[in-house]
Motif scaffolding. Structure first.
Motif, PDB file in Angstrom:
ATOM      1  N   ALA A   1      23.100  42.873  32.522  1.00 64.18           N
ATOM      2  CA  ALA A   1      22.534  41.565  32.892  1.00 64.18           C
ATOM      3  C   ALA A   1      21.055  41.517  32.539  1.00 64.18           C
ATOM      4  O   ALA A   1      20.270  40.821  33.189  1.00 64.18           O
ATOM      5  N   ASP A   2      20.644  42.276  31.518  1.00 69.82           N
ATOM      6  CA  ASP A   2      19.223  42.380  31.170  1.00 69.82           C
ATOM      7  C   ASP A   2      18.841  41.488  29.996  1.00 69.82           C
ATOM      8  O   ASP A   2      17.802  41.700  29.364  1.00 69.82           O
ATOM      9  N   GLY A   3      19.671  40.486  29.680  1.00 72.45           N
ATOM     10  CA  GLY A   3      19.339  39.563  28.605  1.00 72.45           C
ATOM     11  C   GLY A   3      18.325  38.521  29.051  1.00 72.45           C
ATOM     12  O   GLY A   3      17.907  38.477  30.210  1.00 72.45           O
ATOM     13  N   LYS A   4      17.903  37.641  28.132  1.00 72.94           N
ATOM     14  CA  LYS A   4      16.924  36.600  28.465  1.00 72.94           C
ATOM     15  C   LYS A   4      17.476  35.622  29.491  1.00 72.94           C
ATOM     16  O   LYS A   4      16.751  35.136  30.359  1.00 72.94           O
ATOM     17  N   SER A   5      18.789  35.333  29.402  1.00 75.26           N
ATOM     18  CA  SER A   5      19.393  34.384  30.338  1.00 75.26           C
ATOM     19  C   SER A   5      19.649  35.004  31.701  1.00 75.26           C
ATOM     20  O   SER A   5      19.788  34.294  32.699  1.00 75.26           O
TER      21      SER A   5
ATOM     22  N   LEU B   1      33.512  42.280  40.414  1.00 75.17           N
ATOM     23  CA  LEU B   1      34.593  41.427  39.926  1.00 75.17           C
ATOM     24  C   LEU B   1      34.498  41.219  38.413  1.00 75.17           C
ATOM     25  O   LEU B   1      35.513  41.241  37.707  1.00 75.17           O
ATOM     26  N   ALA B   2      33.293  41.004  37.916  1.00 73.67           N
ATOM     27  CA  ALA B   2      33.114  40.816  36.474  1.00 73.67           C
ATOM     28  C   ALA B   2      33.531  42.066  35.706  1.00 73.67           C
ATOM     29  O   ALA B   2      34.156  41.984  34.631  1.00 73.67           O
TER      30      ALA B   2
ATOM     31  N   LEU C   1      24.619  48.193  34.361  1.00 71.74           N
ATOM     32  CA  LEU C   1      24.942  48.136  35.784  1.00 71.74           C
ATOM     33  C   LEU C   1      26.156  49.004  36.098  1.00 71.74           C
ATOM     34  O   LEU C   1      26.187  49.669  37.140  1.00 71.74           O
ATOM     35  N   MET C   2      27.140  49.001  35.225  1.00 72.02           N
ATOM     36  CA  MET C   2      28.343  49.823  35.387  1.00 72.02           C
ATOM     37  C   MET C   2      28.841  50.232  34.009  1.00 72.02           C
ATOM     38  O   MET C   2      28.758  49.453  33.054  1.00 72.02           O
TER      39      MET C   2
ATOM     40  N   THR D   1      23.147  38.499  40.681  1.00 68.66           N
ATOM     41  CA  THR D   1      22.390  39.201  41.727  1.00 68.66           C
ATOM     42  C   THR D   1      23.284  39.745  42.834  1.00 68.66           C
ATOM     43  O   THR D   1      22.808  40.526  43.677  1.00 68.66           O
ATOM     44  N   GLN D   2      24.553  39.376  42.873  1.00 68.68           N
ATOM     45  CA  GLN D   2      25.458  39.811  43.928  1.00 68.68           C
ATOM     46  C   GLN D   2      26.288  41.009  43.449  1.00 68.68           C
ATOM     47  O   GLN D   2      26.900  40.966  42.385  1.00 68.68           O
ATOM     48  N   ALA D   3      26.293  42.064  44.274  1.00 66.08           N
ATOM     49  CA  ALA D   3      27.045  43.276  43.914  1.00 66.08           C
ATOM     50  C   ALA D   3      28.543  43.008  43.842  1.00 66.08           C
ATOM     51  O   ALA D   3      29.254  43.571  42.995  1.00 66.08           O
ATOM     52  N   THR D   4      29.035  42.129  44.737  1.00 65.35           N
ATOM     53  CA  THR D   4      30.469  41.805  44.728  1.00 65.35           C
ATOM     54  C   THR D   4      30.870  41.134  43.424  1.00 65.35           C
ATOM     55  O   THR D   4      31.901  41.464  42.816  1.00 65.35           O
TER      56      THR D   4
END
Length: 418
Positions: free
Chosen positions: A114-118, A86-87, A34-35, A79-82
């Protein structure tokens, strides 16, 4: 509170290849990263700079340290870009705080995924181990200290961005409770927090001690001793020897106190694990070499038996007198007694000493025999003492107690019944 995981990653190519893979969960998260950010100009510059530093650090085993931060849904919504921003900012602030605390400057790269199973947000952080001078991070990387710093940075970050700290407070309290409980008796042999790492370190040190004792019995030189240990993935820490080529000796020619080794992140020293100084270890290695040389000489001294059979002379029957050939006398070659190892030789000397003591305790023993036994007894006692010092050089207190208990039982069995 983000969960932190640390491991050494020796290969730079594998680390960056992992980041370049396709999404592991393309249905929910089509993007792998994602980044991505680095304290270098870009990721390619991080790759080139890290490769240059690794080339200088030819003695370092760990080229990179891999750190993973995993966030819960209560902290950041994937799912939130904000929340993604922050993360990512929190991950960067954590790395910068850690480098500042260690007082070092190292290239690093951060990738938010964020592409893991969870489907949870997590950051992969790769930190270059060697500095510009080729030396590694001072005192290495401690996962426990990193986790404590992560707890502190995360709580301050949440307060600064008006986020709830209830999750952090609850997890910190649970972590402290686990650490407190693990100081006492652990239920079901389970360990938590720092006690878990300490239990693992204890197992690693027991393994190191076992391998070193085995190497000490087999090796006949310092180099062979180090090679046998290295074959079992126990590495020598060379930082203790900044000058000079001989790891065993100081510059003035005297022996060092100890050598430092490492197994799976757990350090250990020879003086602590074996209870021996380097000079004592060197004496044992010389004893092994001398013993092996004597073994070879005894094997070479065994005379070779000739199995060739001479043909019997033919008897001429035309003569009036039949002359029989004289039978050759066959001399039996007495082979020397096979060489005994230290344990067998020591047991033999024990039995000899016990037999001498039994004969001396007999009041009916002739005077000449008694004088002879008293004359040879000191030499047998001295031989037992020398063999014990050579054989039991690496014994623990528990093993010494067991040996002495066995000797007492042996004496009781051999003593005449009253």
């Amino acid at each position: 509170m983000s969960t932190l995981f640390v491991e050494p990653s020796a290969s730079l190519f594998k680390a960056l290849g992992y980041l370049a893979e396709q999404s592991h969960n393309p249905d929910q998260c089509p993007d792998r990263n994602l980044m991505v950010d680095s304290n270098c100009s870009d990721v390619s510059e991080f790759f080139a700079e890290t490769e240059r530093r690794i080339a200088k650090a030819n003695r370092l085993r760990n080229h990179l340290y891999s750190v993973r931060l995993s966030f819960s849904k209560d902290e950041f919504d994937p799912t939130q870009a904000t929340d993604q921003d922050l993360a990512f900012d929190l991950s960067k602030e954590f790395v910068e705080s850690w480098l500042k605390e260690k007082k070092i400057n190292r290239p690093y790269v951060i990738a938010l995924q964020a592409d893991g199973k969870s489907g949870l947000l997590h950051s992969h952080i790769y930190i270059c181990n060697p500095g510009s001078d080729g030396k590694g991070i001072p005192k290495g990387v401690s996962a426990l200290k990193m986790q404590d710093l992560n707890d502190k940075v995360t709580r301050e970050f949440m307060l600064k961005h008006d986020r709830s700290t209830a999750v952090q407070d609850h997890l910190i309290a649970s972590k402290k409770q686990h650490d407190h409980n693990s100081m006492g008796a652990s239920v079901g042999n389970r360990h938590y927090g720092k006690a878990k790492a300490n239990a693992k370190a204890g197992d690693n040190k027991e393994y190191m001690k076992k391998i070193m004792l085995s190497a000490l019995k087999q090796a006949t030189s310092r180099q062979e001793f180090l090679q046998l240990i290295l074959q079992q993935n126990i590495y020598l820490n060379r930082r203790a020897n900044k000058t000079g080529n001989d790891l065993w000796l100081r510059q003035d020619g005297t022996f060092r106190k100890s050598l430092s080794f490492e197994y799976r992140g757990t350090p250990g020293r020879t003086a602590t694990l074996l209870g021996l100084s380097l000079e004592q270890i060197d004496q044992q290695l010389k004893w092994n070499a001398k013993l092996k040389q004597n073994q070879k000489q005894k094997q070479l001294s065994v005379p070779i038996q000739h199995t060739h059979q001479h043909k019997q002379p033919k008897v001429k029957f035309h003569s009036l007198k039949l002359v029989k050939p004289k039978a050759k006398t066959v001399t039996k070659t007495v082979l020397p007694k096979p060489h005994l190892n230290l344990q067998e030789l020591l047991n033999e000397k024990y039995r000899e000493l016990i037999k001498i003591n039994e004969q001396l305790s007999d009041p009916k023993l002739p005077k000449s025999k008694r004088e002879y036994l008293e004359k040879i007894k000191p030499s047998v006692v001295q031989a037992v003492s020398e063999l014990e010092s050579a054989f039991f050089v690496g014994e623990t207190k528990k093993e010494v107690w067991r040996r002495k208990q066995k000797e007492r039982e042996l004496e009781k069995e051999s003593a005449p019944e009253s």
